[in-house]
Design a protein around this motif. Structure first.
Motif, PDB file in Angstrom:
ATOM      1  N   SER A  66       1.141  -1.181  -0.339  1.00 57.13           N
ATOM      2  CA  SER A  66       0.203  -0.138  -0.223  1.00 57.13           C
ATOM      3  C   SER A  66       1.055   1.495   0.148  1.00 57.13           C
ATOM      4  CB  SER A  66      -1.068   0.156   0.732  1.00 57.13           C
ATOM      5  OG  SER A  66       0.063   0.778   2.411  1.00 57.13           O
ATOM      6  N   LEU A  67       0.189   2.058  -0.297  1.00 59.56           N
ATOM      7  CA  LEU A  67       0.835   3.166  -0.430  1.00 59.56           C
ATOM      8  C   LEU A  67       1.236   4.392   0.476  1.00 59.56           C
ATOM      9  CD1 LEU A  67       2.269   6.328  -1.396  1.00 59.56           C
ATOM     10  CD2 LEU A  67      -0.314   6.856  -2.104  1.00 59.56           C
ATOM     11  N   HIS A  68       0.113   4.092   1.972  1.00 62.51           N
ATOM     12  CA  HIS A  68       0.920   4.249   3.153  1.00 62.51           C
ATOM     13  C   HIS A  68       1.341   3.499   3.852  1.00 62.51           C
ATOM     14  CE1 HIS A  68      -0.402   4.375   7.464  1.00 62.51           C
ATOM     15  NE2 HIS A  68      -0.328   5.735   7.593  1.00 62.51           N
ATOM     16  N   GLY A  69       1.583   1.989   3.874  1.00 65.84           N
ATOM     17  CA  GLY A  69       2.152   1.402   4.301  1.00 65.84           C
ATOM     18  C   GLY A  69       4.209   1.756   3.389  1.00 65.84           C
ATOM     19  N   ASP A  70       4.548   1.637   2.368  1.00 62.69           N
ATOM     20  CA  ASP A  70       5.439   2.214   1.742  1.00 62.69           C
ATOM     21  C   ASP A  70       6.139   3.382   2.874  1.00 62.69           C
ATOM     22  OD1 ASP A  70       4.979  -0.215   0.658  1.00 62.69           O
ATOM     23  OD2 ASP A  70       5.079   0.992  -1.883  1.00 62.69           O
ATOM     24  N   LEU A  71       5.296   4.532   2.405  1.00 63.08           N
ATOM     25  CA  LEU A  71       5.543   5.493   3.428  1.00 63.08           C
ATOM     26  C   LEU A  71       6.182   5.819   4.843  1.00 63.08           C
ATOM     27  CD1 LEU A  71       3.159   8.208   1.373  1.00 63.08           C
ATOM     28  CD2 LEU A  71       5.642   7.822   0.874  1.00 63.08           C
ATOM     29  N   LEU A  72       5.425   4.688   5.106  1.00 68.60           N
ATOM     30  CA  LEU A  72       5.236   4.494   6.760  1.00 68.60           C
ATOM     31  C   LEU A  72       6.273   3.801   6.698  1.00 68.60           C
ATOM     32  CD1 LEU A  72       4.122   5.093   9.796  1.00 68.60           C
ATOM     33  CD2 LEU A  72       3.212   2.987   9.866  1.00 68.60           C
ATOM     34  N   ALA A  73       6.459   3.258   6.352  1.00 62.32           N
ATOM     35  CA  ALA A  73       8.018   1.935   6.524  1.00 62.32           C
ATOM     36  C   ALA A  73       9.452   2.943   6.131  1.00 62.32           C
ATOM     37  CB  ALA A  73       8.443   0.929   5.621  1.00 62.32           C
ATOM     38  N   LEU A  74       9.215   3.952   5.072  1.00 64.65           N
ATOM     39  CA  LEU A  74      10.336   4.762   4.721  1.00 64.65           C
ATOM     40  C   LEU A  74      10.406   5.692   5.611  1.00 64.65           C
ATOM     41  CD1 LEU A  74      12.371   5.459   2.249  1.00 64.65           C
ATOM     42  CD2 LEU A  74      10.583   7.289   1.846  1.00 64.65           C
ATOM     43  N   VAL A  75       9.517   6.987   6.194  1.00 66.17           N
ATOM     44  CA  VAL A  75       9.321   7.681   6.625  1.00 66.17           C
ATOM     45  C   VAL A  75      10.054   7.218   8.291  1.00 66.17           C
ATOM     46  CG1 VAL A  75       7.881   7.790   7.660  1.00 66.17           C
ATOM     47  CG2 VAL A  75       8.766  10.148   7.744  1.00 66.17           C
ATOM     48  N   ARG A  76      10.039   5.825   8.593  1.00 59.66           N
ATOM     49  CA  ARG A  76      10.223   5.543   9.715  1.00 59.66           C
ATOM     50  C   ARG A  76      12.162   5.137   9.179  1.00 59.66           C
ATOM     51  NH1 ARG A  76       5.233   0.997  11.462  1.00 59.66           N
ATOM     52  NH2 ARG A  76       4.815   2.522  12.613  1.00 59.66           N
ATOM     53  N   THR A  77      12.403   4.177   8.760  1.00 57.48           N
ATOM     54  CA  THR A  77      13.928   4.525   8.856  1.00 57.48           C
ATOM     55  C   THR A  77      14.311   5.874   8.416  1.00 57.48           C
ATOM     56  OG1 THR A  77      13.520   2.672   7.283  1.00 57.48           O
ATOM     57  CG2 THR A  77      15.628   3.577   6.861  1.00 57.48           C
ATOM     58  N   PHE A  78      13.473   6.840   7.758  1.00 56.50           N
ATOM     59  CA  PHE A  78      14.650   8.405   8.195  1.00 56.50           C
ATOM     60  C   PHE A  78      14.542   8.396   8.958  1.00 56.50           C
ATOM     61  CE2 PHE A  78      14.780   7.242   3.175  1.00 56.50           C
ATOM     62  CZ  PHE A  78      16.227   8.388   2.630  1.00 56.50           C
ATOM     63  N   HIS A  79      13.402   8.693   9.951  1.00 53.01           N
ATOM     64  CA  HIS A  79      13.614   8.832  11.630  1.00 53.01           C
ATOM     65  C   HIS A  79      14.434   8.451  12.189  1.00 53.01           C
ATOM     66  CE1 HIS A  79      11.190   9.693  15.532  1.00 53.01           C
ATOM     67  NE2 HIS A  79      11.806  10.355  15.343  1.00 53.01           N
ATOM     68  N   VAL A  80      14.141   7.580  12.552  1.00 51.44           N
ATOM     69  CA  VAL A  80      15.916   6.787  13.054  1.00 51.44           C
ATOM     70  C   VAL A  80      17.231   7.683  13.075  1.00 51.44           C
ATOM     71  CG1 VAL A  80      17.238   4.641  13.886  1.00 51.44           C
ATOM     72  CG2 VAL A  80      14.854   4.104  13.305  1.00 51.44           C
ATOM     73  N   ARG A  81      17.219   8.017  12.128  1.00 53.85           N
ATOM     74  CA  ARG A  81      18.420   8.724  11.096  1.00 53.85           C
ATOM     75  C   ARG A  81      18.658  10.629  12.118  1.00 53.85           C
ATOM     76  NH1 ARG A  81      20.078   6.531   5.119  1.00 53.85           N
ATOM     77  NH2 ARG A  81      20.152   4.809   5.332  1.00 53.85           N
ATOM     78  N   MET A  82      17.217  10.954  11.472  1.00 55.97           N
ATOM     79  CA  MET A  82      17.652  12.436  12.052  1.00 55.97           C
ATOM     80  C   MET A  82      16.992  12.860  12.906  1.00 55.97           C
ATOM     81  SD  MET A  82      15.007  12.639   8.121  1.00 55.97           S
ATOM     82  CE  MET A  82      15.069  14.807   8.439  1.00 55.97           C
TER      83      MET A  82
END
Length: 203
Positions: A66-82
């Protein structure tokens, strides 16, 4: 040598923090000259950014269905870094340098931001193929809606970003991307016969 410089920068950031970090420290511990560092990075901020965020290997892009699921997985990855202390210190310094250094800004656009936008392009392509989106959306706009909002929350508004907020950001971005796709699709459709009809009674 590149890996040695960035590995040393990461070690020193962990030990002394970004504000106390110096290029001299990195050069001495890495066993390289300062000139070698400045040939690669225009400033301490660019070097530290590359060391703490840019050099990290991105995990495979999640395909959640799903679009929402893909975006959520991506933003969680970047949240950890940022959301690390080092990133919160160095991001404002880097943004200040980007504003006055066109060469650095171009390099930043062509490397780190281009890589991020490639991920968004793939997510949008999947969502379009699944029928979730009426058509393609500019990856730069999708990038702005999601990671731009996350960066503003962390580095400008200094908010305590938790997973609930990250989830809300993904939800808002998914809605915005969907709305943009619908609008672009509507704009690209040819007018109906009724819309093309010439009003009667006009001379």
């Amino acid at each position: 040598m590149d890996h040695k410089i960035l590995q040393t920068a990461r070690e020193l950031i962990d030990e002394v923090g970004y504000p106390a970090l110096t290029v001299d420290q990195v050069a001495a511990r890495a066993g390289v000259g300062k000139a070698a560092i400045y040939r690669r990075y225009a400033s301490k901020a660019e070097m530290a950014f590359a060391a703490t965020m840019h050099e990290q290997e991105s995990p495979p892009l999640a395909d959640t269905g799903s679009l929402h699921g893909d975006l959520l997985a991506l933003v969680r990855t970047f949240h950890v870094r940022m959301d690390t202390p080092a990133a919160r210190h160095l991001a404002p310094a880097l943004m200040s340098e980007l504003a006055v250094n066109p060469e650095l800004d171009t390099r930043f656009q062509d490397t780190f931001l281009a890589e991020e936008q490639t991920a968004f392009a793939e997510i949008i392509e999947r969502a379009t193929a699944r029928g979730e989106l009426a058509g393609p959306v500019d990856p730069a706009m999708a990038h702005l809606l999601l990671l731009g909002s996350l960066a503003a929350a962390l580095y400008i508004l200094n908010l305590p970003v938790d997973d609930a907020m990250v989830t809300d950001l993904a939800t808002a971005a998914a809605a915005g991307i969907t709305a943009l796709a619908d609008r672009h699709h509507s704009d690209s459709e040819p007018p109906s016969r009724a819309d093309r009809a010439v009003p009667t009674g006009l001379s």
